[in-house]
Design an enzyme around this catalytic site. Structure first.
Site, PDB file in Angstrom:
ATOM      1  N   THR A 125      43.093  46.060  38.654  1.00  7.87           N
ATOM      2  CA  THR A 125      42.788  44.941  39.537  1.00  7.87           C
ATOM      3  C   THR A 125      42.177  45.414  40.855  1.00  7.87           C
ATOM      4  O   THR A 125      42.481  46.523  41.320  1.00  7.87           O
ATOM      5  CB  THR A 125      44.090  44.169  39.853  1.00  7.87           C
ATOM      6  OG1 THR A 125      43.832  43.248  40.923  1.00  7.87           O
ATOM      7  CG2 THR A 125      45.209  45.088  40.304  1.00  7.87           C
ATOM      8  N   TYR A 149      52.293  44.004  43.239  1.00  9.26           N
ATOM      9  CA  TYR A 149      51.410  43.818  42.082  1.00  9.26           C
ATOM     10  C   TYR A 149      50.347  44.920  42.046  1.00  9.26           C
ATOM     11  O   TYR A 149      50.194  45.635  41.042  1.00  9.26           O
ATOM     12  CB  TYR A 149      50.750  42.432  42.128  1.00  9.26           C
ATOM     13  CG  TYR A 149      49.641  42.265  41.136  1.00  9.26           C
ATOM     14  CD1 TYR A 149      49.900  42.295  39.768  1.00  9.26           C
ATOM     15  CD2 TYR A 149      48.316  42.112  41.547  1.00  9.26           C
ATOM     16  CE1 TYR A 149      48.874  42.162  38.849  1.00  9.26           C
ATOM     17  CE2 TYR A 149      47.289  41.975  40.641  1.00  9.26           C
ATOM     18  CZ  TYR A 149      47.566  42.005  39.289  1.00  9.26           C
ATOM     19  OH  TYR A 149      46.557  41.887  38.378  1.00  9.26           O
TER      20      TYR A 149
HETATM   21  N1  UFG Z   1      42.320  29.285  47.092  1.00  6.22           N
HETATM   22  C1  UFG Z   1      42.403  28.042  47.697  1.00  6.22           C
HETATM   23  N2  UFG Z   1      43.216  27.112  47.121  1.00  6.22           N
HETATM   24  C2  UFG Z   1      43.947  27.341  45.980  1.00  6.22           C
HETATM   25  C3  UFG Z   1      43.826  28.620  45.358  1.00  6.22           C
HETATM   26  C4  UFG Z   1      43.019  29.562  45.945  1.00  6.22           C
HETATM   27  O1  UFG Z   1      41.771  27.792  48.736  1.00  6.22           O
HETATM   28  O2  UFG Z   1      44.670  26.451  45.528  1.00  6.22           O
HETATM   29  C5  UFG Z   1      41.465  30.311  47.693  1.00  6.22           C
HETATM   30  C6  UFG Z   1      42.239  31.537  48.122  1.00  6.22           C
HETATM   31  O3  UFG Z   1      42.725  31.375  49.420  1.00  6.22           O
HETATM   32  C7  UFG Z   1      41.177  32.621  47.996  1.00  6.22           C
HETATM   33  C8  UFG Z   1      40.300  32.155  46.849  1.00  6.22           C
HETATM   34  O4  UFG Z   1      40.560  30.760  46.723  1.00  6.22           O
HETATM   35  O5  UFG Z   1      40.422  32.658  49.144  1.00  6.22           O
HETATM   36  C9  UFG Z   1      40.620  32.828  45.533  1.00  6.22           C
HETATM   37  O6  UFG Z   1      42.018  32.753  45.300  1.00  6.22           O
HETATM   38  P1  UFG Z   1      42.677  33.047  43.877  1.00  6.22           P
HETATM   39  O7  UFG Z   1      44.131  32.752  44.010  1.00  6.22           O
HETATM   40  O8  UFG Z   1      41.902  32.345  42.820  1.00  6.22           O
HETATM   41  O9  UFG Z   1      42.435  34.598  43.648  1.00  6.22           O
HETATM   42  P2  UFG Z   1      42.766  35.843  44.625  1.00  6.22           P
HETATM   43  O10 UFG Z   1      41.458  36.283  45.212  1.00  6.22           O
HETATM   44  O11 UFG Z   1      43.859  35.558  45.551  1.00  6.22           O
HETATM   45  O12 UFG Z   1      43.356  36.883  43.577  1.00  6.22           O
HETATM   46  C10 UFG Z   1      42.560  37.580  42.660  1.00  6.22           C
HETATM   47  C11 UFG Z   1      43.336  37.802  41.377  1.00  6.22           C
HETATM   48  C12 UFG Z   1      44.530  38.669  41.631  1.00  6.22           C
HETATM   49  C13 UFG Z   1      44.083  39.944  42.269  1.00  6.22           C
HETATM   50  C14 UFG Z   1      43.256  39.674  43.486  1.00  6.22           C
HETATM   51  C15 UFG Z   1      42.642  40.944  43.973  1.00  6.22           C
HETATM   52  O13 UFG Z   1      43.738  36.575  40.864  1.00  6.22           O
HETATM   53  O14 UFG Z   1      45.152  38.963  40.408  1.00  6.22           O
HETATM   54  O15 UFG Z   1      42.186  38.800  43.187  1.00  6.22           O
HETATM   55  O16 UFG Z   1      42.564  40.949  45.328  1.00  6.22           O
HETATM   56  F1  UFG Z   1      45.158  40.669  42.658  1.00  6.22           F
END
Ligand code: UFG
Length: 333
Positions: A125, A149
């Site tokens: 990841t 994680y």
């Molecule tokens: N977001 C929102 N609303 C939501 C969900 C997400 O605004 O309901 C935003 C988050 O703040 C972020 C973006 O959308 O800015 C992406 O969020 P995600 O939760 O879809 O994904 P992440 O970037 O947090 O996480 C991903 C993978 C993880 C991994 C990470 C690596 O899902 O498994 O990238 O940094 F660890």
């Protein structure tokens, strides 16, 4: 009499009933590569596994089960997806994450060493990079995970590297950025109703299956104030796994590769794209920043193209969200 050609050997896929694992099983099946999968069905679904692939229900952390499956099938390679993936949960339950991700991986690698299985494709990841300011983030960026994680995955990367000189075990470590979308043929997709990923949640909100999407943070140092991520279509990611396996089967050396397209989209761009492809409005509210979200994560993504000859076929945000929405519509409400 002529010898019969040897039957192709099987790849053991852990977590093949889950979101990414099931796409990879379909990609392997499409490529005519035999597989067997172990999944404890804690988040995965039996229906996601192609009919031609044997599904053994159980835990990858069980050495006995691994022994049985490896003995029963002619396994020459492993693809390891099984594990826990929710970052905030990993902060609350770090030991569970080290058990499910790191300790189970150790058990699996130990089985590989005992049975002489010398090829592993590992799901890692971008979380291994932690809160880096680098844009884009190439594979030589120092690893510094900021949550259990990411740390649990990085430990497995380390075990793989140490196992190579000792056990001759070659590996392709794939560091995923933001995996999204669904099989364009509708065979599988993200089926966890409580998933927290942006595109999944936005599709659920659009279909009235959640009250609204919360947009976490509008004051980031980005052009529109919302976070930027490198969204990669899950079918392109699945294809990268097939190529990684073929690379190892062809005698290729161990590699660590980012999986992304090398370009980012903001949260608002994702929402607008979903609205454009559906012709509907996504109910959304602006909310505070979510703790631990870096403003921008974009992959340095040249190496995977160079080393595996990977050519993405679905690298458009509108296709990603269109496939995600079609999949979401197909699920019971
Ligand atoms: N977001 C929102 N609303 C939501 C969900 C997400 O605004 O309901 C935003 C988050 O703040 C972020 C973006 O959308 O800015 C992406 O969020 P995600 O939760 O879809 O994904 P992440 O970037 O947090 O996480 C991903 C993978 C993880 C991994 C990470 C690596 O899902 O498994 O990238 O940094 F660890």
């Amino acid at each position: 009499m002529l010898d019969q050609p040897a039957a192709p050997r099987r790849v053991l896929v852990t977590g093949g009933a889950g979101y990414i694992g099931s796409h990879v099983l379909h990609a392997l099946t499409d490529a005519g590569i035999p597989a067997v999968t172990i999944d404890n069905l804690s988040t995965g679904r039996r229906a996601a596994v192609p009919e031609s692939v044997p599904l053994v229900e159980g835990d990858v952390g069980s050495a006995d089960l691994l022994d049985r499956v490896i003995r029963a099938h002619d396994v020459d390679a492993v693809m390891h997806f099984a594990g826990s993936i929710v970052v905030p949960e990993s902060v609350e339950k770090p030991l569970a994450y080290y058990r499910n991700n790191t300790v189970s991986s150790l058990t699996l690698l130990d089985a590989c060493a005992r049975f002489g299985i010398d090829k592993v494709v590992f799901s890692s990841t971008a979380a291994v990079y932690g809160a880096t300011d680098r844009v884009p983030i190439d594979e030589d960026t120092p690893t510094a995970p900021i949550n259990p994680y990411g740390a649990s995955k990085l430990m497995t990367e380390r075990m793989l590297r140490d196992a190579e000189p000792a056990h001759g075990l070659r590996s392709v470590i794939l560091r995923y950025f933001n995996v999204a979308g669904a099989d364009p043929a509708g065979r599988t997709g993200q089926a966890t109703p409580t998933a927290t990923h942006l595109i999944k949640v936005a599709c659920q909100a659009l279909l009235g299956r959640r009250p609204a999407l919360s947009i976490f943070g509008t004051d980031y140092p980005t052009p529109d104030g919302t976070c930027i991520r490198d969204y990669i279509h899950v079918s392109d990611l699945a294809e990268a796994h097939v190529l990684a396996l073929l690379h190892l089967r062809g005698g290729g050396e161990s590699l660590t590769l980012n999986c992304g397209y090398g370009r980012g989209a903001s949260v608002l761009e994702v929402v607008r794209t979903l609205e454009a492809v559906s012709g509907e409005t996504v109910p959304a509210t602006f909310a505070d920043r979510r703790p631990g979200d870096p403003p921008q994560l974009v992959a340095g993504a040249d190496r995977i193209r160079e080393r595996l000859g990977w050519v993405p076929k679905h690298d458009r945000l509108d296709e990603i969200v269109r496939n995600a929405l079609a999949w979401e519509r197909s699920l019971p409400g």
